[in-house]
Design a protein around this motif. Sequence first.
Motif, PDB file in Angstrom:
ATOM      1  N   ASP A 217       3.948 -14.575 -10.493  1.00  0.00           N
ATOM      2  CA  ASP A 217       2.562 -14.155 -10.272  1.00  0.00           C
ATOM      3  C   ASP A 217       2.079 -14.737  -8.940  1.00  0.00           C
ATOM      4  OD1 ASP A 217       2.474 -12.818 -12.668  1.00  0.00           O
ATOM      5  OD2 ASP A 217       1.696 -14.525 -13.786  1.00  0.00           O
ATOM      6  N   VAL A 218       1.869 -13.862  -7.981  1.00  0.00           N
ATOM      7  CA  VAL A 218       1.340 -14.308  -6.689  1.00  0.00           C
ATOM      8  C   VAL A 218      -0.114 -14.737  -6.892  1.00  0.00           C
ATOM      9  CG1 VAL A 218       0.886 -13.671  -4.298  1.00  0.00           C
ATOM     10  CG2 VAL A 218       2.862 -12.717  -5.494  1.00  0.00           C
ATOM     11  N   PRO A 219      -0.478 -15.969  -6.540  1.00  0.00           N
ATOM     12  CA  PRO A 219      -1.861 -16.433  -6.752  1.00  0.00           C
ATOM     13  C   PRO A 219      -2.851 -15.548  -5.996  1.00  0.00           C
ATOM     14  CG  PRO A 219      -0.409 -18.269  -6.183  1.00  0.00           C
ATOM     15  CD  PRO A 219       0.373 -17.018  -5.945  1.00  0.00           C
ATOM     16  N   PRO A 220      -4.100 -15.453  -6.500  1.00  0.00           N
ATOM     17  CA  PRO A 220      -5.111 -14.641  -5.801  1.00  0.00           C
ATOM     18  C   PRO A 220      -5.292 -15.105  -4.356  1.00  0.00           C
ATOM     19  CG  PRO A 220      -5.884 -15.278  -7.986  1.00  0.00           C
ATOM     20  CD  PRO A 220      -4.610 -16.035  -7.747  1.00  0.00           C
ATOM     21  N   GLN A 221      -5.226 -14.142  -3.458  1.00  0.00           N
ATOM     22  CA  GLN A 221      -5.350 -14.420  -2.032  1.00  0.00           C
ATOM     23  C   GLN A 221      -6.680 -13.861  -1.524  1.00  0.00           C
ATOM     24  OE1 GLN A 221      -2.804 -16.158  -0.393  1.00  0.00           O
ATOM     25  NE2 GLN A 221      -1.961 -16.331  -2.457  1.00  0.00           N
ATOM     26  N   GLU A 222      -7.403 -14.678  -0.744  1.00  0.00           N
ATOM     27  CA  GLU A 222      -8.642 -14.219  -0.121  1.00  0.00           C
ATOM     28  C   GLU A 222      -8.297 -13.486   1.172  1.00  0.00           C
ATOM     29  OE1 GLU A 222     -13.003 -15.972   1.299  1.00  0.00           O
ATOM     30  OE2 GLU A 222     -11.441 -17.310   0.522  1.00  0.00           O
ATOM     31  N   ILE A 223      -8.634 -12.200   1.209  1.00  0.00           N
ATOM     32  CA  ILE A 223      -8.179 -11.331   2.294  1.00  0.00           C
ATOM     33  C   ILE A 223      -9.389 -10.668   2.943  1.00  0.00           C
ATOM     34  CG2 ILE A 223      -6.800  -9.283   2.845  1.00  0.00           C
ATOM     35  CD1 ILE A 223      -5.062  -9.980   0.409  1.00  0.00           C
TER      36      ILE A 223
ATOM     37  N   ILE B  23     -12.152  -9.797  -0.010  1.00  0.00           N
ATOM     38  CA  ILE B  23     -11.760  -9.512  -1.388  1.00  0.00           C
ATOM     39  C   ILE B  23     -10.709 -10.533  -1.821  1.00  0.00           C
ATOM     40  CG2 ILE B  23     -12.243  -7.041  -1.231  1.00  0.00           C
ATOM     41  CD1 ILE B  23      -9.283  -6.528  -0.778  1.00  0.00           C
ATOM     42  N   HIS B  24     -10.491 -10.619  -3.132  1.00  0.00           N
ATOM     43  CA  HIS B  24      -9.453 -11.462  -3.709  1.00  0.00           C
ATOM     44  C   HIS B  24      -8.445 -10.558  -4.412  1.00  0.00           C
ATOM     45  CE1 HIS B  24     -12.673 -14.396  -3.102  1.00  0.00           C
ATOM     46  NE2 HIS B  24     -11.737 -15.331  -3.118  1.00  0.00           N
ATOM     47  N   VAL B  25      -7.184 -10.676  -4.023  1.00  0.00           N
ATOM     48  CA  VAL B  25      -6.125  -9.804  -4.544  1.00  0.00           C
ATOM     49  C   VAL B  25      -4.982 -10.671  -5.054  1.00  0.00           C
ATOM     50  CG1 VAL B  25      -4.564  -7.882  -4.042  1.00  0.00           C
ATOM     51  CG2 VAL B  25      -6.753  -8.038  -2.846  1.00  0.00           C
ATOM     52  N   ASP B  26      -4.457 -10.324  -6.231  1.00  0.00           N
ATOM     53  CA  ASP B  26      -3.244 -10.968  -6.728  1.00  0.00           C
ATOM     54  C   ASP B  26      -2.213  -9.898  -7.053  1.00  0.00           C
ATOM     55  OD1 ASP B  26      -4.472  -9.887  -8.885  1.00  0.00           O
ATOM     56  OD2 ASP B  26      -4.220 -11.595 -10.211  1.00  0.00           O
ATOM     57  N   ALA B  27      -0.957 -10.311  -7.131  1.00  0.00           N
ATOM     58  CA  ALA B  27       0.140  -9.360  -7.318  1.00  0.00           C
ATOM     59  C   ALA B  27       1.220  -9.991  -8.191  1.00  0.00           C
ATOM     60  CB  ALA B  27       0.725  -8.937  -5.966  1.00  0.00           C
ATOM     61  N   ILE B  28       2.185  -9.167  -8.592  1.00  0.00           N
ATOM     62  CA  ILE B  28       3.337  -9.602  -9.379  1.00  0.00           C
ATOM     63  C   ILE B  28       4.597  -9.256  -8.593  1.00  0.00           C
ATOM     64  CG2 ILE B  28       4.556  -9.424 -11.569  1.00  0.00           C
ATOM     65  CD1 ILE B  28       2.003  -8.509 -12.848  1.00  0.00           C
TER      66      ILE B  28
ATOM     67  N   ILE C 129      -7.074   0.243  -0.024  1.00  0.00           N
ATOM     68  CA  ILE C 129      -6.558  -0.733  -0.990  1.00  0.00           C
ATOM     69  C   ILE C 129      -6.845  -0.275  -2.416  1.00  0.00           C
ATOM     70  CG2 ILE C 129      -6.797  -3.104  -1.832  1.00  0.00           C
ATOM     71  CD1 ILE C 129      -7.336  -3.956   1.032  1.00  0.00           C
ATOM     72  N   LEU C 130      -8.029   0.300  -2.644  1.00  0.00           N
ATOM     73  CA  LEU C 130      -8.397   0.719  -3.988  1.00  0.00           C
ATOM     74  C   LEU C 130      -7.690   1.991  -4.426  1.00  0.00           C
ATOM     75  CD1 LEU C 130     -12.253   0.023  -3.895  1.00  0.00           C
ATOM     76  CD2 LEU C 130     -10.458  -1.389  -4.912  1.00  0.00           C
ATOM     77  N   SER C 131      -7.334   2.859  -3.484  1.00  0.00           N
ATOM     78  CA  SER C 131      -6.772   4.170  -3.850  1.00  0.00           C
ATOM     79  C   SER C 131      -5.269   4.276  -3.636  1.00  0.00           C
ATOM     80  CB  SER C 131      -7.479   5.276  -3.049  1.00  0.00           C
ATOM     81  OG  SER C 131      -7.311   5.068  -1.648  1.00  0.00           O
ATOM     82  N   ASP C 132      -4.686   3.466  -2.745  1.00  0.00           N
ATOM     83  CA  ASP C 132      -3.262   3.608  -2.399  1.00  0.00           C
ATOM     84  C   ASP C 132      -2.482   2.350  -2.764  1.00  0.00           C
ATOM     85  OD1 ASP C 132      -3.888   6.094  -1.380  1.00  0.00           O
ATOM     86  OD2 ASP C 132      -4.128   5.367   0.671  1.00  0.00           O
ATOM     87  N   ARG C 133      -2.617   1.889  -3.996  1.00  0.00           N
ATOM     88  CA  ARG C 133      -1.918   0.672  -4.391  1.00  0.00           C
ATOM     89  C   ARG C 133      -0.403   0.875  -4.420  1.00  0.00           C
ATOM     90  NH1 ARG C 133      -5.265  -2.378  -9.238  1.00  0.00           N
ATOM     91  NH2 ARG C 133      -7.303  -2.427  -8.234  1.00  0.00           N
TER      92      ARG C 133
ATOM     93  N   VAL D  23      -7.793  -6.336  -7.904  1.00  0.00           N
ATOM     94  CA  VAL D  23      -8.583  -6.447  -6.675  1.00  0.00           C
ATOM     95  C   VAL D  23     -10.005  -6.801  -7.095  1.00  0.00           C
ATOM     96  CG1 VAL D  23      -9.435  -5.276  -4.613  1.00  0.00           C
ATOM     97  CG2 VAL D  23      -7.136  -4.752  -5.486  1.00  0.00           C
ATOM     98  N   ARG D  24     -10.440  -7.998  -6.763  1.00  0.00           N
ATOM     99  CA  ARG D  24     -11.773  -8.468  -7.142  1.00  0.00           C
ATOM    100  C   ARG D  24     -12.708  -8.374  -5.936  1.00  0.00           C
ATOM    101  NH1 ARG D  24      -8.870 -12.469 -10.272  1.00  0.00           N
ATOM    102  NH2 ARG D  24      -9.022 -13.945  -8.551  1.00  0.00           N
ATOM    103  N   LEU D  25     -13.832  -7.701  -6.143  1.00  0.00           N
ATOM    104  CA  LEU D  25     -14.818  -7.506  -5.081  1.00  0.00           C
ATOM    105  C   LEU D  25     -15.986  -8.466  -5.280  1.00  0.00           C
ATOM    106  CD1 LEU D  25     -14.963  -3.592  -5.107  1.00  0.00           C
ATOM    107  CD2 LEU D  25     -13.497  -5.049  -3.721  1.00  0.00           C
TER     108      LEU D  25
END
Length: 253
Positions: free
Chosen positions: A73-79, A87-92, A134-138, A168-170
């Motif tokens: 689990d990639v930790p949430p990154q502030e981007i 925004i704050h985004v995390d990934a697997i 980011i929201l539409s082309d994950r 994706v947290r806004l």
Amino acid sequence: MSFLISGLSLLLVLLTLPVSLLMTIKVVQEYERAVIFRLGRLLKGGARGPGIFFILPCVDNYTKVDMRVVTFDVPPQEILTKDSVTIHVDAILYYKVSNATSCVANVDDYGKSTRLLAATTLRNVLGTKSLQEILSDRESIAHDMQLSLDEATDPWGVKVERVEVRDVRLPESLQRAMAAEAEAAREARAKVIAAEGEHKASRALRHAADVISESPAALQLRYLQTLNNISAEKNSTIIFPVPIDIISRFLPR
């Protein structure tokens, strides 16, 4: 020199049988591989396993490598996105070892290195995208990240199987603004639809009026139909309109 030490070790093993068998016989599981170093040099023939393999005591040193897929689990990154939205985004991340020898000999800690690279790549890739992308082309973003990570980790003997952008947290202020914008857009569409309905209804009424004006009897039939609809309800007062042409005869000239 190395051949002499190997020969002495082999002689020592033969002299101390069967006790030395406990130190020379090793086993690795189906999902594991053993990378052997003899006197500090990588043993030819690649990694050993699965099953039984032999080492020389005091001469060989081996490292077990797990070949199964690892989930991280990639930790949430502030981007900061391309359109200056934070925004704050995390990934697997899903990865596995494809070459056991390379992951031991070419990198100190392949797991830690892959995870740090995944977090950095997530920030770099999403930093070039706008919020709408980011929201539409994950899926396309995850595919680009997977290709970039796989190319970077190939010399380490690591294969990146899959990358998923999970959340994706806004900011709350941006969420409220987007909700207000969406509500205003829905209200605008509702007003347009209502206006189109009124326009079609007015045209239909105009056409009906033209048809009724051509036949006076049609107006009387419409009166009777209206009365029939009113009488279907209880406790209703019926007002019967008298046609002007009937009472006109009784009016004084």
